[in-house]
Design an enzyme around this catalytic site. Structure first.
Site, PDB file in Angstrom:
ATOM      1  N   TYR A   1       0.871  -1.090   0.068  1.00 60.15           N
ATOM      2  CA  TYR A   1       0.030  -0.169  -0.028  1.00 60.15           C
ATOM      3  C   TYR A   1       0.628   1.117  -0.063  1.00 60.15           C
ATOM      4  CZ  TYR A   1      -3.680  -3.330   0.952  1.00 60.15           C
ATOM      5  OH  TYR A   1      -4.493  -4.270   0.846  1.00 60.15           O
TER       6      TYR A   1
ATOM      7  N   ASN B   1     -12.664   4.980  -1.702  1.00 62.83           N
ATOM      8  CA  ASN B   1     -11.901   3.583  -1.487  1.00 62.83           C
ATOM      9  C   ASN B   1     -12.346   2.673  -0.463  1.00 62.83           C
ATOM     10  OD1 ASN B   1     -10.041   1.468  -0.928  1.00 62.83           O
ATOM     11  ND2 ASN B   1      -8.122   2.542  -0.989  1.00 62.83           N
TER      12      ASN B   1
ATOM     13  N   HIS C   1     -15.171  -5.843  -1.217  1.00 64.80           N
ATOM     14  CA  HIS C   1     -15.480  -7.010  -1.733  1.00 64.80           C
ATOM     15  C   HIS C   1     -16.716  -7.759  -0.939  1.00 64.80           C
ATOM     16  CE1 HIS C   1     -11.547  -6.047  -3.304  1.00 64.80           C
ATOM     17  NE2 HIS C   1     -11.003  -5.937  -1.924  1.00 64.80           N
TER      18      HIS C   1
ATOM     19  N   ASP D   1     -25.381  -0.204  -2.392  1.00 62.24           N
ATOM     20  CA  ASP D   1     -26.749   0.427  -2.404  1.00 62.24           C
ATOM     21  C   ASP D   1     -26.787   1.800  -2.134  1.00 62.24           C
ATOM     22  OD1 ASP D   1     -27.641  -2.148  -3.287  1.00 62.24           O
ATOM     23  OD2 ASP D   1     -28.635  -2.631  -1.800  1.00 62.24           O
TER      24      ASP D   1
ATOM     25  N   HIS E   1      -8.160   2.113  -5.679  1.00 59.34           N
ATOM     26  CA  HIS E   1      -7.649   1.209  -4.894  1.00 59.34           C
ATOM     27  C   HIS E   1      -6.189   1.450  -5.127  1.00 59.34           C
ATOM     28  CE1 HIS E   1     -11.051  -1.277  -4.166  1.00 59.34           C
ATOM     29  NE2 HIS E   1     -11.642  -1.050  -5.427  1.00 59.34           N
TER      30      HIS E   1
ATOM     31  N   SER F   1      -3.643  -0.650  -4.430  1.00 60.74           N
ATOM     32  CA  SER F   1      -3.000  -1.793  -5.157  1.00 60.74           C
ATOM     33  C   SER F   1      -3.859  -2.244  -6.331  1.00 60.74           C
ATOM     34  CB  SER F   1      -3.080  -2.912  -4.243  1.00 60.74           C
ATOM     35  OG  SER F   1      -4.193  -3.411  -3.741  1.00 60.74           O
TER      36      SER F   1
ATOM     37  N   ARG G   1     -10.148 -10.722  -4.081  1.00 59.26           N
ATOM     38  CA  ARG G   1     -10.183  -9.364  -4.242  1.00 59.26           C
ATOM     39  C   ARG G   1     -10.644  -8.892  -5.755  1.00 59.26           C
ATOM     40  NH1 ARG G   1      -7.422  -7.280   0.463  1.00 59.26           N
ATOM     41  NH2 ARG G   1      -5.909  -8.715   1.219  1.00 59.26           N
TER      42      ARG G   1
HETATM   43  C1  DQA Z   1      -7.777  -1.809  -1.333  1.00 56.23           C
HETATM   44  C2  DQA Z   1      -7.671  -3.172  -1.726  1.00 56.23           C
HETATM   45  C3  DQA Z   1      -8.462  -3.957  -0.730  1.00 56.23           C
HETATM   46  O1  DQA Z   1      -8.589  -5.438  -1.484  1.00 56.23           O
HETATM   47  C4  DQA Z   1      -8.048  -4.196   0.430  1.00 56.23           C
HETATM   48  O2  DQA Z   1      -8.875  -4.824   1.211  1.00 56.23           O
HETATM   49  C5  DQA Z   1      -7.726  -2.681   1.141  1.00 56.23           C
HETATM   50  C6  DQA Z   1      -7.283  -1.669   0.227  1.00 56.23           C
HETATM   51  C7  DQA Z   1      -6.371  -0.933  -2.047  1.00 56.23           C
HETATM   52  O3  DQA Z   1      -6.384   0.420  -1.779  1.00 56.23           O
HETATM   53  O4  DQA Z   1      -5.595  -1.627  -2.686  1.00 56.23           O
HETATM   54  O5  DQA Z   1      -7.986  -2.503   2.191  1.00 56.23           O
HETATM   55  O6  DQA Z   1      -8.842  -1.073  -1.379  1.00 56.23           O
END
Ligand code: DQA
Length: 156
Positions: A32, A83, A89, A96, A109, A111, A120
């Protein structure tokens, strides 16, 4: 610079970060990045300013807190950068809420979720987002604000 009401000027947009993102910089930095949430929020405020927007930044570790923030945005904001983190997920309810408020939505995101574990790869939020940006690290938020500015101007 604050205006006479004490609020920074600009078209208000919400930047909403979900669970565990308060630990940015400490949490799995190889995935991250090293920027803290405060760094990311400052980046958002600065990117927003260049487009005449004002980014109001919120973070919650709770699904209901995120949903409440989205509901408040219906009247307080003109668009949302979100985010949803782990709730991407799992949360039909957050999806909604975003559908209900009918604002432009950019999902971010840090990542590249598609290069990670299979659980994910699907985000409930993506189907109600106008735009999805992933894998660009903290810079993805600046890209999100640039694009949200475009969407907000189109819906004026
Ligand atoms: C995330 C990706 C998600 O799968 C993960 O649970 C996160 C961060 C990202 O910013 O890459 O907490 O949203």
């Amino acid at each position: 610079m604050p205006n006479h009401t004490g609020t920074a000027p600009g078209i208000p947009v919400l930047v909403l970060n979900g669970p565990n993102l308060n630990l940015l910089g400490l949490r799995e930095p190889a995935v991250y990045g090293k920027d803290t949430l405060a760094d990311v929020e400052e980046l958002c405020r600065s990117a927003a300013r260049t487009h005449g927007l004002r980014a109001d930044c919120r973070q919650s570790n709770h699904e209901g807190g995120l949903i409440d923030a989205v509901h408040e945005a219906r009247t307080a904001h003109r668009g949302i950068v979100i985010n949803p983190a782990g709730y991407s997920h799992t949360s039909v309810a957050l999806r909604d809420a975003l559908a209900a408020v009918e604002l432009p939505v950019v999902e971010v995101h840090l990542s590249n979720i598609h290069r990670r574990e299979a659980f994910r790869h699907h985000s409930y939020v993506s189907a109600v987002a106008d735009t999805v940006i992933c894998g660009a690290g903290a810079h993805g938020y600046a890209v999100a604000l640039d694009h949200l500015a475009q969407l907000v101007k189109e819906t004026r």
